[in-house]
Design a protein around this motif. Structure first.
Motif, PDB file in Angstrom:
ATOM      1  N   ASP A 180      -1.378  25.033  52.738  1.00 18.73           N
ATOM      2  CA  ASP A 180      -1.560  23.799  53.184  1.00 18.73           C
ATOM      3  C   ASP A 180      -1.899  23.402  54.874  1.00 18.73           C
ATOM      4  O   ASP A 180      -2.000  24.532  55.418  1.00 18.73           O
ATOM      5  N   GLU A 181      -1.785  22.288  55.157  1.00 20.35           N
ATOM      6  CA  GLU A 181      -2.363  22.118  56.666  1.00 20.35           C
ATOM      7  C   GLU A 181      -1.233  22.755  57.644  1.00 20.35           C
ATOM      8  O   GLU A 181      -1.517  23.035  58.763  1.00 20.35           O
ATOM      9  N   ARG A 182      -0.005  23.053  57.162  1.00 12.92           N
ATOM     10  CA  ARG A 182       1.052  23.586  57.860  1.00 12.92           C
ATOM     11  C   ARG A 182       1.266  25.061  57.732  1.00 12.92           C
ATOM     12  O   ARG A 182       2.067  25.683  58.043  1.00 12.92           O
ATOM     13  N   ARG A 183       0.255  25.705  56.795  1.00  9.41           N
ATOM     14  CA  ARG A 183       0.300  26.994  56.669  1.00  9.41           C
ATOM     15  C   ARG A 183       1.262  27.300  55.547  1.00  9.41           C
ATOM     16  O   ARG A 183       1.666  28.680  55.340  1.00  9.41           O
ATOM     17  N   HIS A 184       1.738  26.423  54.895  1.00  8.69           N
ATOM     18  CA  HIS A 184       2.868  26.800  53.723  1.00  8.69           C
ATOM     19  C   HIS A 184       2.152  27.304  52.424  1.00  8.69           C
ATOM     20  O   HIS A 184       0.867  26.882  52.407  1.00  8.69           O
ATOM     21  N   LEU A 185       2.487  28.329  51.952  1.00  3.75           N
ATOM     22  CA  LEU A 185       1.991  29.138  50.883  1.00  3.75           C
ATOM     23  C   LEU A 185       2.200  27.940  49.649  1.00  3.75           C
ATOM     24  O   LEU A 185       3.244  27.687  49.342  1.00  3.75           O
ATOM     25  N   VAL A 186       1.040  27.471  49.083  1.00  5.60           N
ATOM     26  CA  VAL A 186       1.070  26.462  47.887  1.00  5.60           C
ATOM     27  C   VAL A 186       0.457  26.918  46.730  1.00  5.60           C
ATOM     28  O   VAL A 186       0.685  26.486  45.674  1.00  5.60           O
ATOM     29  N   GLY A 187      -0.214  28.165  46.758  1.00  8.03           N
ATOM     30  CA  GLY A 187      -0.883  28.711  45.536  1.00  8.03           C
ATOM     31  C   GLY A 187      -1.693  29.789  45.693  1.00  8.03           C
ATOM     32  O   GLY A 187      -1.827  30.453  46.887  1.00  8.03           O
ATOM     33  N   VAL A 188      -2.138  30.540  44.552  1.00 10.13           N
ATOM     34  CA  VAL A 188      -2.973  31.642  44.301  1.00 10.13           C
ATOM     35  C   VAL A 188      -4.051  31.514  43.548  1.00 10.13           C
ATOM     36  O   VAL A 188      -4.041  30.936  42.572  1.00 10.13           O
ATOM     37  N   VAL A 189      -5.311  32.183  43.859  1.00  3.90           N
ATOM     38  CA  VAL A 189      -6.428  32.020  42.819  1.00  3.90           C
ATOM     39  C   VAL A 189      -6.842  33.518  42.800  1.00  3.90           C
ATOM     40  O   VAL A 189      -7.153  34.220  43.960  1.00  3.90           O
ATOM     41  N   SER A 190      -7.304  33.923  41.575  1.00  5.78           N
ATOM     42  CA  SER A 190      -7.726  35.211  41.463  1.00  5.78           C
ATOM     43  C   SER A 190      -9.183  35.044  41.831  1.00  5.78           C
ATOM     44  O   SER A 190      -9.896  34.205  41.495  1.00  5.78           O
ATOM     45  N   LEU A 191      -9.844  36.330  42.299  1.00  8.01           N
ATOM     46  CA  LEU A 191     -11.398  36.107  42.620  1.00  8.01           C
ATOM     47  C   LEU A 191     -12.236  36.212  41.469  1.00  8.01           C
ATOM     48  O   LEU A 191     -13.058  35.546  41.311  1.00  8.01           O
ATOM     49  N   ARG A 192     -11.596  36.744  40.153  1.00  2.40           N
ATOM     50  CA  ARG A 192     -12.200  36.331  39.043  1.00  2.40           C
ATOM     51  C   ARG A 192     -12.457  35.086  38.845  1.00  2.40           C
ATOM     52  O   ARG A 192     -13.354  34.321  38.194  1.00  2.40           O
ATOM     53  N   ARG A 193     -11.320  34.150  39.007  1.00  5.21           N
ATOM     54  CA  ARG A 193     -11.346  32.698  38.207  1.00  5.21           C
ATOM     55  C   ARG A 193     -12.497  32.085  39.265  1.00  5.21           C
ATOM     56  O   ARG A 193     -13.058  30.920  38.938  1.00  5.21           O
ATOM     57  N   LEU A 194     -12.315  32.408  40.683  1.00 13.83           N
ATOM     58  CA  LEU A 194     -13.640  31.927  41.431  1.00 13.83           C
ATOM     59  C   LEU A 194     -14.959  31.842  40.865  1.00 13.83           C
ATOM     60  O   LEU A 194     -15.589  31.026  41.268  1.00 13.83           O
TER      61      LEU A 194
END
Length: 466
Positions: A180-194
């Motif tokens: 997010d805007e404060r650099r909190h880790l909020v998620g992850v996406v695999s390159l395959r899903r992209l």
């Protein structure tokens, strides 16, 4: 005469070129190869040749030279660099990922490591290496790469793909971390899903929010377990505020597992863990680390002599009992060592926990009883057979055979219980379960095994031989 294999021919060529000082030809030979293959060649060289080869590579291609140094491993790699000036080392370390550079610094001689740290202090290119070195040893922060690639959750898939295409110098492991805007880790996406979703979709709409992460102070062994359990290629590292600060990749985890396994094997052998590879450990250090445990085990074995002295009367009246002492105590020690090895391994990989001690106790009692009956039966048959063939044990041979049978049942069962429970005790006390190593278990069971053996003998042979 057998023809030399291709690797042997290349190695011979490298040695010859180093000997005659043909640097240009040497570089031409090495630069065509992968860093892993170059490192494999360099391991076969002596220290002087290895340093000369790395010096030649560093002068022409510093990045390749440091990739080779990293592939050599931290112990050998640090030894190769240690002869260079500190300022030169600082320059070369910039070619490595911060976690790899920090690992090398940790293995420099203390004085050189201090010089390198001092030179890096305040230098912007070295800030990330310094950041890693500031974290406690043995934690995720010490092996993480702070050069982590992450994008805001408002980023579209199209923008993310373009950003990845323009990426340089940052480690990627098939995951795109979302912040997010404060650099909190909020998620992850695999390159395959992209590659499978519409370009206009935002990362926050396609990301997985249940992110597996570790803290900076998480022990490295726990990081390794998490990566193994969840089958990850990398795991993000977050601070106390859940801000993304780095990643630990699977290659770092392999190093952790290798080092941990090496230490456990050494402790299982009854010696202190070596800080350096065996061939690079000074002889005096090697002797000290082996002698400490040998002295402890020797003092423990002295109790065996004391126990033998306590039963001196029984031995003098039935000398035949002494013939079976090595058989009895070695069987107990072997069964205890087996049990200890199984439980230490199970604790290390998380198969069992401290709460499982009673379940393990029940299993090992039954296992010990079964194993004792098997060995006791073999001992009984052996005494009976020798009596029939040679008349070795006289008129009371049957009672002697029973003594061996029941003593083996008791000693093996006790050895199995002791070997399985000692690792739990050590872990409960906060010590490494591997400390309750096979030699330590064997020593303990030797002493108590004698007591069990002669107690059984006194009970069965009373009124006959005793």
């Amino acid at each position: 005469m057998a023809a030399q294999s291709k690797p042997d021919l290349v190695l011979a060529s490298v040695r010859r070129l180093l000997r005659v000082g043909a640097t240009a030809n040497l570089l031409n030979l090495l630069q065509k190869r992968h860093p892993v293959d170059i490192a494999e060649l360099l391991r076969a060289l002596n220290d002087h040749e290895r340093r000369a080869a790395v010096d030649a590579l560093a002068g022409a291609d510093p990045r390749l030279a440091m990739q080779v140094v990293a592939e050599l491993g931290v112990d050998v790699g640090a030894a190769v660099l240690a002869s260079r000036p500190a300022s030169d080392i600082v320059r070369l370390l910039q070619e490595l990922a911060p976690d790899d550079a920090a690992a090398l610094i940790d293995h420099f001689p203390e004085a050189l490591a201090d010089q390198v740290r001092d030179l890096m202090h305040g230098q912007q290119p070295s800030a990330e290496i310094t950041e890693v070195l500031e974290n406690p040893e043995g934690t995720a922060g010490r092996i993480m790469n702070p050069r982590v690639f992450a994008l805001p959750d408002e980023t579209t898939v199209e923008e993310a793909v373009k950003a990845i295409q323009q990426l340089g110098g940052v480690e990627m492991s098939f995951y795109l971390y979302v912040i997010d805007e404060r650099r909190h880790l909020v998620g992850v996406v695999s390159l395959r899903r992209l590659l499978l979703v519409p370009p206009q979709a935002m990362l926050k709409h396609i990301m997985t929010t249940d992110v597996i992460s570790v803290g900076i102070d998480t022990p490295q062994e726990e990081v390794a377990k998490k990566v193994s359990s969840y089958h990850l290629l990398a795991v993000p590292v977050v601070d106390d505020e859940n801000k993304l600060v780095g990643t630990v990749t699977v290659d770092d985890i392999i190093e952790v597992i290798r080092d941990t396994t090496t230490e456990e094997f050494q402790r299982l052998g009854g010696l202190e863990a070596l800080d350096e590879p065996y061939v690079r450990t000074p002889l005096l250090t090697l002797v000290k680390k082996r002698a400490r445990w040998l002295v402890v085990l020797f003092l423990g074995e002295m109790l065996t002599a004391t126990a033998m002295g306590y039963f001196e009367r029984e031995i003098s009246r039935a000398v035949v009992l002494a013939l079976f002492v090595p058989l009895i105590i070695s069987s107990g020690g072997n069964s205890g060592s087996q049990a200890a090895s199984l439980i230490i391994r199970a604790l290390a990989v998380g198969e069992v926990t401290l709460h499982d001690w009673w379940r393990i106790m029940r299993r090992e009692v039954l296992s010990g009883l079964a194993l004792g009956c098997i060995l006791g039966s073999v001992g009984f048959v052996r005494v009976s057979l020798w009596q029939q063939l040679f008349g070795t044990y006289g008129a009371n041979w049957f009672l002697i055979a029973l003594t061996v049978l029941f003593a083996l049942v008791g000693v093996v069962m006790w050895g199995t219980i002791a070997g399985s429970m000692l690792p739990f005790v050590m872990k409960r006390l906060g010590a490494d379960p591997a400390t309750s190593s096979a030699p330590f278990v064997a020593t303990l069971v030797d002493v108590t095994g004698l007591v069990i053996y002669f107690t059984v003998a006194a009970t069965i042979l009373r009124g006959t031989l005793l």
